[in-house]
Design a protein around this motif. Structure first.
Motif, PDB file in Angstrom:
ATOM      1  N   THR A 221       0.744  -1.131   0.018  1.00 11.50           N
ATOM      2  CA  THR A 221      -0.024  -0.033  -0.087  1.00 11.50           C
ATOM      3  C   THR A 221       0.822   1.109   0.065  1.00 11.50           C
ATOM      4  O   THR A 221       0.570   2.162  -0.672  1.00 11.50           O
ATOM      5  CB  THR A 221      -0.916   0.060   1.198  1.00 11.50           C
ATOM      6  OG1 THR A 221      -1.837  -1.224   1.031  1.00 11.50           O
ATOM      7  CG2 THR A 221      -1.883   1.110   1.194  1.00 11.50           C
ATOM      8  N   GLN A 279      -6.736  -5.179  -7.371  1.00 11.59           N
ATOM      9  CA  GLN A 279      -6.016  -4.162  -6.771  1.00 11.59           C
ATOM     10  C   GLN A 279      -4.634  -4.384  -7.424  1.00 11.59           C
ATOM     11  O   GLN A 279      -3.922  -3.112  -7.477  1.00 11.59           O
ATOM     12  CB  GLN A 279      -5.728  -4.519  -5.411  1.00 11.59           C
ATOM     13  CG  GLN A 279      -5.233  -3.365  -4.401  1.00 11.59           C
ATOM     14  CD  GLN A 279      -5.631  -3.770  -2.959  1.00 11.59           C
ATOM     15  OE1 GLN A 279      -5.867  -4.537  -2.557  1.00 11.59           O
ATOM     16  NE2 GLN A 279      -5.387  -2.577  -2.315  1.00 11.59           N
ATOM     17  N   ALA A 316      -8.288  -0.051  -8.730  1.00  7.86           N
ATOM     18  CA  ALA A 316      -7.683  -0.438  -7.103  1.00  7.86           C
ATOM     19  C   ALA A 316      -8.666  -0.129  -6.119  1.00  7.86           C
ATOM     20  O   ALA A 316      -8.774  -0.890  -5.228  1.00  7.86           O
ATOM     21  CB  ALA A 316      -6.277   0.345  -6.917  1.00  7.86           C
ATOM     22  N   SER A 320     -10.033  -2.478  -2.746  1.00  5.28           N
ATOM     23  CA  SER A 320      -9.168  -2.260  -1.940  1.00  5.28           C
ATOM     24  C   SER A 320      -9.708  -2.112  -0.394  1.00  5.28           C
ATOM     25  O   SER A 320      -9.290  -2.854   0.470  1.00  5.28           O
ATOM     26  CB  SER A 320      -8.202  -1.121  -2.112  1.00  5.28           C
ATOM     27  OG  SER A 320      -8.877   0.121  -2.089  1.00  5.28           O
ATOM     28  N   TYR A 382       1.242  -7.111  -4.331  1.00  3.88           N
ATOM     29  CA  TYR A 382      -0.192  -7.538  -4.236  1.00  3.88           C
ATOM     30  C   TYR A 382      -0.281  -8.900  -4.954  1.00  3.88           C
ATOM     31  O   TYR A 382      -1.098  -9.577  -4.183  1.00  3.88           O
ATOM     32  CB  TYR A 382      -0.987  -6.352  -4.862  1.00  3.88           C
ATOM     33  CG  TYR A 382      -1.398  -5.193  -4.306  1.00  3.88           C
ATOM     34  CD1 TYR A 382      -1.567  -5.263  -2.828  1.00  3.88           C
ATOM     35  CD2 TYR A 382      -1.144  -4.042  -4.705  1.00  3.88           C
ATOM     36  CE1 TYR A 382      -1.885  -4.092  -2.149  1.00  3.88           C
ATOM     37  CE2 TYR A 382      -1.321  -2.802  -3.784  1.00  3.88           C
ATOM     38  CZ  TYR A 382      -1.763  -2.774  -2.802  1.00  3.88           C
ATOM     39  OH  TYR A 382      -1.997  -1.728  -1.928  1.00  3.88           O
TER      40      TYR A 382
END
Length: 406
Positions: A221, A279, A316, A320, A382
């Protein structure tokens, strides 16, 4: 063809009333968010501060968010999202009123930091509230609806705020504080009281959970957010390359328009699939868009790059929040949401500094290459975490079916 009122009623009845309190409150609060978008103008035009001091004051927004979001998650788990949201909105309103009278660099630094510490507590609490109220694909769609409301408000606020600033800068602070207070009152009157999950006997709450998956997810992130927040450096690059401010405004308008037009249909499509791979796809598109800035030599090429990374942002974001809310047990989800959110706050603080350093030392093309590489690294991370995330989400779904305290 279904009549519009019937269609609206079907959408409204698909979500619990508490969600609509958050949705309408978000519209109200975001339409009235006048101070943050125009804070730089206020500090320079009204307070007469130099650029260096304005930069430090604006950095306090990111510093406050980094510190507040992790605390907010913990507080939401202990006292509930409603309590935390009321504290954030009420405290933020009070700090705006105090900030309206602040004068001088030290007072403004403390005022902006205090405002950010309060107001940033809202985001993790509201995300935890949505997770408490929804489940499955409905949860993903609920986050998409809230995201759309945020961006509609964010598109209106700077325009309305600019008009109000021409009459009185202080009016911006008063009206912004009023909308925050009104939203806090909505929550106090209409948001449902829900019992909090009871921790198992002998369970100790930790400030930082011992969870490798959470740690790697926070890192991914941070990489993603460092790229996204680097859009702020575009203003510096455009100034260097001789573009007019109105052309920079056109870039931001493309982002806002795409989010409003595509946010709901793309989010709805992704919610039906409800897979974390989206994501990674969003992060890759974000990197591809910023990579486009490295090779853009004309305005239309920069506009195309913005369009690409805007789609990446939409993709995303559409999944998310759901993934983050399902990484932790129901009684810990606020902590997880807060810690992941604090990475976005850290990126808000670091991205302009990193971008400025790269721009002055290596030039714009190398800067964009490095920034795009951060997003690609986030996408790869991810993807690597995908199977572990899916297993954790299945475990959380099973726990959500168990009785509270079970």
């Amino acid at each position: 063809m279904t009549p519009l009122p019937a269609s609206l009623h079907r959408v409204y009845s698909a979500y619990p009333p508490g969600f609509w309190v958050l949705w309408f409150g978000t519209i109200l609060n975001r339409v009235g968010e006048f101070v943050v978008p125009l804070l730089g103008f206020y500090l320079m035009a009204q307070q007469g501060l130099p650029v260096a001091q304005v930069s430090v004051i604006l950095a306090m927004l990111g510093a406050g968010r980094f510190l507040a979001e992790g605390f907010s998650g913990q507080l939401s788990d202990r006292r509930g999202p409603a309590f935390t949201m009321k504290l954030a909105l009420g405290g933020g309103a009070i700090m705006l009123l105090a900030l309206s009278t602040a004068d001088g660099f030290p007072a403004l630094v403390l005022g902006v930091l205090g405002f950010s510490l309060f107001s940033a507590m809202y985001k993790p609490a509201s995300s935890a509230a949505v997770a408490d109220l929804t489940s499955g694909a409905q949860r993903t769609q609920a986050y998409t609806l809230l995201y759309w409301a945020i961006n509609v408000g964010a598109s209106v606020a700077p325009v309305l705020g600019g008009w109000l600033a021409g009459r009185s800068y202080r009016l911006l602070f008063y009206l912004d504080a009023a909308t925050m207070a009104a939203y806090a009152l909505l929550i106090a009157l209409f948001f449902p009281r829900r019992p909090r999950p009871t921790p198992a006997p002998g369970t100790r709450r930790r400030l930082l959970p011992r969870d490798r998956l959470l740690g790697f997810f926070c890192l991914a992130t941070l990489l993603y957010s460092l790229t996204y927040q680097s859009y702020k450096v575009l203003a510096l690059v455009f100034a260097q390359q001789g573009y007019a401010p109105v052309q920079y405004g056109q870039l931001l308008a493309v982002n806002g328009a795409l989010v409003i037009l595509l946010g709901l249909p793309v989010g709805g499509w992704i919610s039906r699939r409800n897979h974390p791979r989206w994501q990674a796809a969003g992060a890759a598109l974000l990197g591809l868009g910023f990579l486009g800035h490295a090779f853009a030599t004309a305005l239309w090429q920069h506009l195309l790059a913005v369009a690409v990374w805007s789609v990446g942002e939409i993709v995303a974001y559409s999944i998310s929040k759901t993934v983050i809310s399902e990484l932790g047990r129901p009684g810990e989800r606020g902590t997880y949401i807060g810690l992941v959110g604090s990475m976005s706050g850290l990126a808000t603080l670091l991205a302009p500094l990193l971008g400025g350093l790269l721009l002055t030392r290596l030039g714009p093309q190398t800067m964009w290459l490095v920034i795009a590489g951060l997003a690609f690294a986030g996408a790869a991370l991810y993807l690597w975490l995908e199977s572990a995330v899916q297993e954790r989400r299945a475990e959380t779904a099973a726990l959500e079916q168990a009785p509270l305290g079970g």
